[in-house]
Design an enzyme around this catalytic site. Structure first.
Site, mmCIF file in Angstrom:
data_model
loop_
_atom_site.group_PDB
_atom_site.id
_atom_site.type_symbol
_atom_site.label_atom_id
_atom_site.label_comp_id
_atom_site.label_asym_id
_atom_site.label_seq_id
_atom_site.Cartn_x
_atom_site.Cartn_y
_atom_site.Cartn_z
ATOM 1 C CG HIS A 48 -1.651 1.272 1.456
ATOM 2 N ND1 HIS A 48 -2.486 1.904 0.565
ATOM 3 C CD2 HIS A 48 -1.574 2.087 2.539
ATOM 4 C CE1 HIS A 48 -2.911 3.045 1.097
ATOM 5 N NE2 HIS A 48 -2.359 3.184 2.292
ATOM 6 C CG HIS A 72 0.730 6.943 4.270
ATOM 7 N ND1 HIS A 72 1.153 6.124 3.252
ATOM 8 C CD2 HIS A 72 -0.545 6.577 4.539
ATOM 9 C CE1 HIS A 72 0.169 5.313 2.914
ATOM 10 N NE2 HIS A 72 -0.878 5.559 3.681
ATOM 11 C CD GLU A 76 -3.979 6.375 12.911
ATOM 12 O OE1 GLU A 76 -3.384 7.360 13.372
ATOM 13 O OE2 GLU A 76 -5.174 6.113 13.154
ATOM 14 C CG ASP A 77 -2.323 1.781 10.575
ATOM 15 O OD1 ASP A 77 -3.081 2.340 11.383
ATOM 16 O OD2 ASP A 77 -2.517 1.760 9.350
ATOM 17 C CG ASP A 139 -3.849 6.881 2.406
ATOM 18 O OD1 ASP A 139 -3.561 5.680 2.263
ATOM 19 O OD2 ASP A 139 -4.491 7.318 3.384
ATOM 20 C CG ASP A 260 -22.325 15.782 -24.804
ATOM 21 O OD1 ASP A 260 -21.233 15.689 -25.372
ATOM 22 O OD2 ASP A 260 -22.712 16.789 -24.201
HETATM 23 MN MN MN Z 1 -2.749 4.602 3.980
#
Ligand code: MN
Length: 715
Positions: A48, A72, A76-77, A139, A260
């Site tokens: 990712h 990134h 957080e993870d 992201d 169109d």
């Molecule tokens: Mn991410």
């Protein structure tokens, strides 16, 4: 899965000076931090961040942005900390990673759809460095591409709604048109699968009918332009199902008539040729009415420039045509990252007529930037810098002015919460109530039923709602006292008289002062808003004033004082007619001294000199202070009548009269014309010099937070 060596090679291709070793270190750091974590697809998690970095490399972003993309999700993870990132990659990357992490946390908040616009502002406000926003958008783009792996349909819908309402418009706003298109189409696929299927079926049918139509039209357009001596690159494509669908919704075109579906792009050398090319196209095909847009002379807010038109092309099929220069095309393709193309020597940007200064600023930096780092470091989104956005523990977004405190926050949530506020936790930490809140703060207010607002709060709250709330609560607190005092004053007036004290006896007084209840009258009398002698005058009109020695009005001024005050009352400006006034015994003000009035329970207004030591004891009750002044010799002369509607707040009358006095107006009469629970409507007569003098007073009154409206009464 992309290999990190391919990523480094891709970055090196457009930026040979990029620090490949640092990118490699970031990859290894992230790979180790995510360890055996997996994506919903079953891929190793590191795929990712690699994909996000690849998307950003596609926009030729600098090494710091690529490294941020790789890192990134680590803070957080994983167990990695921001300090680790700072130590290994420096302050710049650490602050970028921090920004992206904060934005990711916001996504965990409950459904924000009703507050999409606020949330969008919040995202922008938090992306003070535009690279934070770029990483966040990349992201989101990769998350949308892998959305189908999520089992939970509600989660897919929530993420898609957020993408549609927040991230896609943001991408468009900063000029990343292809990201916008991709985000929109992916969200559309999730949210409206039926609509998308039917649009695709229709597209198939039209494609069938016009076999090779796109390439035939390209050839035809190229020939037409060449015949006129215009060198142009022509390209064509089918529109995305989401944009066809949007068009149908907007224009209300029935599906059967929707022809169109093709868009063509003509790229020429300069803006003059754009208009020449337009002439050629309109000369060869019939233009569709209402579809011509000149974004060259009137660029979009994000800097986008082009001419748009639609014509009835070959086989009477409608086609859309965009005409632009190379330079305009770079802006359209790369948005804020467009400057990288300038490394290989591009043209100039046309910035005239841009409506938004922030994007003009952006473009100025684009033009003048020495290089990539320079550009990105200088680019800060300056929108919304006067606002902060905070959350309740439940995730509701509360927008507040810059500098707002937890008290302002509490009143913004609900006035009861403000009134009962005893403390605040900001991001889980107990903080003083005067703390200035920051963007993204989560604020938890503790309340207590026994608690009432402190007058101290008026020194630091900044919203009108909090200010009004504190004042209202203070007034309610005092009201009981005032009522008791007023009741006692009235009772004493009846002492030794034959008249019985009852509601009927007081009726003429209520009527005269336009009060609806006896309690209102008692409160006003207790607070000193009306004078006891005025009440006595109405109750006992035929009787002479009581003797001073009898002193049956214990809290009122003595007769001698009254006589003196009567002579001087007209010499003081800023008083409200009917309000009792006397001079303080502590400082004995004389005409010419700087003076101030203090509203005192049961006594009306006491005039002190401004340097009087006794004023110290009123420091914490600002609502009792009244700006007064000695009347100058000369009289203003003309009387104007105003109709004022004002909120029912403690000290509000004093504020109004002080404002009029401060603007050198002299109140000659004041009458309440109606009184609701929350609002007073009154008629105020003021002596003024002329109309412009009156206008100043009106403007000053309108600026007061307690005043809802001010108009000249011309009846
Ligand atoms: Mn991410």
């Amino acid at each position: 899965m992309l290999r990190h060596s391919d990523l480094i090679a891709a970055v090196k291709a457009y930026d040979p000076d990029a620090d490949g070793a640092a990118i490699e270190r970031a990859y290894l750091f992230a790979a180790e931090a995510h360890g055996s974590q997996q994506r919903a697809s079953g891929d190793p998690y590191i795929s990712h961040p690699l994909a996000v970095a690849e998307i950003l490399a596609g926009k030729r972003l600098d090494a710091a942005t690529i490294i941020t993309a790789l890192l990134h999700d680590t803070v957080e993870d994983t167990t990695a900390t921001l300090d680790d990132v700072r130590e290994l990659f420096g302050d710049e990357v650490a602050s970028l990673v921090d920004g992206v992490t904060k934005l990711s946390k916001l996504e965990l908040q409950p459904d924000q759809s009703k507050q999409a616009e606020n949330f969008r502002k919040l995202v922008v406000a938090m992306s003070r460095d535009i690279r934070v926003l770029l990483v966040k958008l990349a992201d989101r783009l990769h998350n949308m591409r892998t959305l189908s792996y999520f089992r939970n349909p509600e989660k897919r819908v929530r993420i898609s709604n957020e993408t549609m309402e927040i991230y896609a418009p943001l991408a468009e706003r900063i000029g990343m048109q292809d990201w916008h298109d991709a985000l929109t189409d992916l969200a559309f696929t999730e949210l409206h699968p039926e609509a998308r299927r039917s649009v695709l079926t229709r597209l198939d049918y039209l494609r069938e009918r016009g076999r090779d139509l796109v390439s035939r039209v390209i050839e035809e357009l190229e020939n037409l332009l060449e015949a006129e001596g215009i060198t142009a690159e022509v390209s064509g494509r089918e529109k995305l199902p989401s944009s066809v669908w949007e068009k149908m919704k907007r224009k209300d075109v029935p599906f059967e008539q929707l022809t169109d579906i093709m868009a063509f792009r003509i790229i020429v050398n300069d803006s003059n040729e754009c208009y020449r090319a337009l002439g050629v196209i309109h000369g060869a095909y019939r233009a569709v009415l209402g579809r011509f847009k000149d974004y060259i002379s009137l660029p979009k807010a994000n800097g986008y420039q082009s001419i748009h038109t639609a014509v009835l092309g070959p086989e009477n099929l409608r086609i859309e045509v965009q005409i632009r220069t190379q330079a305009m095309h770079r802006i359209a393709e790369y948005g804020v990252a467009a400057h990288w193309n300038y490394k290989d020597g591009g043209g100039t940007l046309e910035t005239d007529g841009l409506q938004y200064s922030w994007i003009r600023g952006l473009l100025e930096i684009l033009e003048s930037a020495e290089g990539a780092e320079d550009f990105l470091d200088n680019t800060r989104l300056e929108m919304y810098k006067d606002q902060v956005f905070c959350f309740t523990p439940g995730g509701t977004l509360i927008p507040l002015p810059h500098g707002a405190t937890p008290i302002d926050f509490a009143y913004a949530v609900h006035s009861d919460i403000g009134d009962q506020c005893v403390g605040a936790r900001v991001n889980g930490k107990l903080m003083p109530l005067r703390t200035a809140l920051q963007n993204g703060d989560q604020v938890e207010i503790s309340t207590s039923r026994d608690r009432t607002p402190s007058p101290e709060w008026l020194h630091f709250v900044i919203t009108g709602k909090a200010r009004a709330g504190v004042r209202r609560a203070m007034r309610l607190q005092q009201r009981d006292q005032y009522v008791a005092l007023g009741k006692e004053i009235i009772r004493s007036m009846f002492v030794g008289r034959s008249v019985e004290l009852n509601d009927r006896a007081l009726a003429p007084v209520l009527d005269h002062f336009s009060y609806s209840t006896t309690e209102d009258l008692q409160a006003a009398l207790g607070e000193g808003l009306i004078a006891d002698r005025a009440v006595a005058g109405i109750l006992f009109p035929a009787e002479p004033e009581p003797e001073p020695e009898g002193n049956v009005v214990p809290l009122g001024p003595t007769r001698r004082q009254r006589a003196r005050d009567k002579g001087l009352a007209v010499a003081i400006r800023g008083l409200i007619p009917g309000m009792a006034m006397h001079f303080a015994r502590c400082c004995h003000p004389l005409p010419g001294d700087p003076i101030v009035g203090i509203v005192t329970t049961g006594k009306g207004v006491t005039i002190h000199t401004v340097d009087c030591a006794s004023l110290e004891s009123f420091r914490h009750t600002p609502e009792r202070w009244l700006n007064v002044d000695w009347e100058p010799e000369a009289k203003a002369g003309h009387v104007a009548r105003l109709r004022v509607t004002s909120a029912h707040q403690p000290g509000q009358l004093a504020e109004i009269s002080a404002t009029i006095a401060a603007n050198r107006g002299n109140i000659t009469n004041l009458r309440f014309t109606s009184r609701a629970e929350d609002f007073f409507e009154m008629q105020v007569d003021i002596e003024v010099l002329d109309v412009s003098h009156l206008s100043n007073i009106i403007a000053a009154l309108r600026a007061l937070s307690s005043v809802a409206s001010v108009d000249r009464a011309r009846a």
